[in-house]
Design a protein around this motif. Structure first.
Motif, short mmCIF file in Angstrom:
data_model
loop_
_atom_site.label_atom_id
_atom_site.label_comp_id
_atom_site.label_asym_id
_atom_site.label_seq_id
_atom_site.Cartn_x
_atom_site.Cartn_y
_atom_site.Cartn_z
N UNK A 158 69.29 15.91 -20.97
CA UNK A 158 67.91 15.90 -21.45
C UNK A 158 67.19 14.71 -20.84
N UNK A 159 66.28 15.00 -19.92
CA UNK A 159 65.52 13.98 -19.21
C UNK A 159 66.44 12.92 -18.61
N UNK A 160 67.51 13.41 -18.00
CA UNK A 160 68.43 12.53 -17.30
C UNK A 160 69.55 11.95 -18.14
N UNK A 161 69.51 12.15 -19.45
CA UNK A 161 70.52 11.62 -20.35
C UNK A 161 71.50 12.72 -20.71
N UNK A 162 72.79 12.47 -20.51
CA UNK A 162 73.82 13.44 -20.88
C UNK A 162 74.02 13.36 -22.39
N UNK A 163 73.56 14.39 -23.08
CA UNK A 163 73.58 14.38 -24.54
C UNK A 163 74.82 15.06 -25.12
N UNK A 164 75.47 15.90 -24.30
CA UNK A 164 76.64 16.62 -24.81
C UNK A 164 77.50 17.09 -23.66
N UNK A 165 78.81 17.04 -23.86
CA UNK A 165 79.77 17.60 -22.90
C UNK A 165 80.62 18.61 -23.64
N UNK A 166 80.66 19.84 -23.14
CA UNK A 166 81.43 20.90 -23.78
C UNK A 166 82.16 21.70 -22.71
N UNK A 167 82.82 22.77 -23.12
CA UNK A 167 83.53 23.62 -22.17
C UNK A 167 83.16 25.09 -22.44
N UNK A 168 83.31 25.90 -21.42
CA UNK A 168 83.17 27.34 -21.53
C UNK A 168 84.34 27.99 -20.82
N UNK A 169 84.85 29.08 -21.37
CA UNK A 169 85.82 29.84 -20.62
C UNK A 169 85.07 30.84 -19.72
N UNK A 170 85.81 31.59 -18.95
CA UNK A 170 85.19 32.49 -17.98
C UNK A 170 84.26 33.50 -18.64
N UNK A 171 84.72 34.14 -19.70
CA UNK A 171 83.91 35.18 -20.34
C UNK A 171 82.65 34.60 -20.97
N UNK A 172 82.78 33.43 -21.58
CA UNK A 172 81.61 32.78 -22.18
C UNK A 172 80.58 32.44 -21.12
#
Length: 206
Positions: free
Chosen positions: A162-176
């Motif tokens: 968000x405006x250059x700030x990393x607010x969240x790190x998550x993961x997704x699998x292939x289907x997601x």
């Protein structure tokens, strides 16, 4: 040209995480004889340099088209005309280099830095212009497609910015990831921006 058009300022701001998707869908079947994988930007994350399938700098160039560098040599593997290098420092997305293709020697691509041309007197630049998701392929290839960023992977690291700030790190699998990609694109093709892009592309092609 179509991909650059569709990844312009408004599109990138509204759906900046989908730059990789727009090229894959809009180019499909139009240039199949010349399609090839796109050189990715890279991101230093957890001490490793990783490929990313989002192009945050496209937002900046959409807002500042006169700043877009021109490669010395064109390649369909680098349709956007450059590659960028990034890192995350204290939750800030930082641009560390921009390179353009300058030669092709012994079956190898040669790049030169144009960071000082785009950002004079700046060694690094905080990407305050970018809001969206950065996708980092993480795992085995599930479906290899020799075109753009169309290949899919077993999982992804996803950085919400968000405006250059990393607010969240998550993961997704292939289907997601595939569901997310397809849903976002279905929403995008209903926009006026998409229709204008297709119309302009048809005019250029003819």
């Amino acid at each position: 040209k179509l991909w650059i058009l569709l990844a312009g300022a408004t599109v990138c701001i509204a759906a900046s995480s989908l730059v990789f998707v727009l090229r894959d869908y809009s180019m499909q079947d139009r240039t199949s004889t010349i399609a090839s994988p796109e050189f990715t930007d890279s991101l230093m994350i957890d001490g490793q340099e990783r490929a990313i399938i989002t192009n945050p700098l496209q937002v900046f160039f959409g807002l500042n088209p006169g700043k877009l560098p021109k490669p010395d040599v064109f390649s369909f593997s680098n349709a956007r005309g450059y590659v960028a290098t990034w890192r995350v420092e204290k939750d800030r997305l930082v641009l560390t280099d921009i390179r353009v293709l300058c030669d092709f020697i012994a079956s190898s691509f040669v790049f030169r830095s144009v960071m000082s041309e785009v950002f004079p007197d700046e060694k690094e630049v905080f990407a305050k212009w970018f809001t969206g998701r950065i996708f980092v392929p993480d795992g085995q290839v599930v479906d290899w497609v020799d075109q753009g960023y169309s290949s899919t992977y077993a999982k992804y690291i996803v950085l919400r910015v968000e405006r250059g700030i990393v607010s969240r790190v998550s993961t997704m699998n292939h289907d997601e990831f595939v569901r997310f990609r397809d849903a976002q694109f279905e929403a995008y093709i209903k926009t006026e921006e998409y229709r204008r892009g297709i119309a302009q592309s048809a005019g250029v092609s003819s």
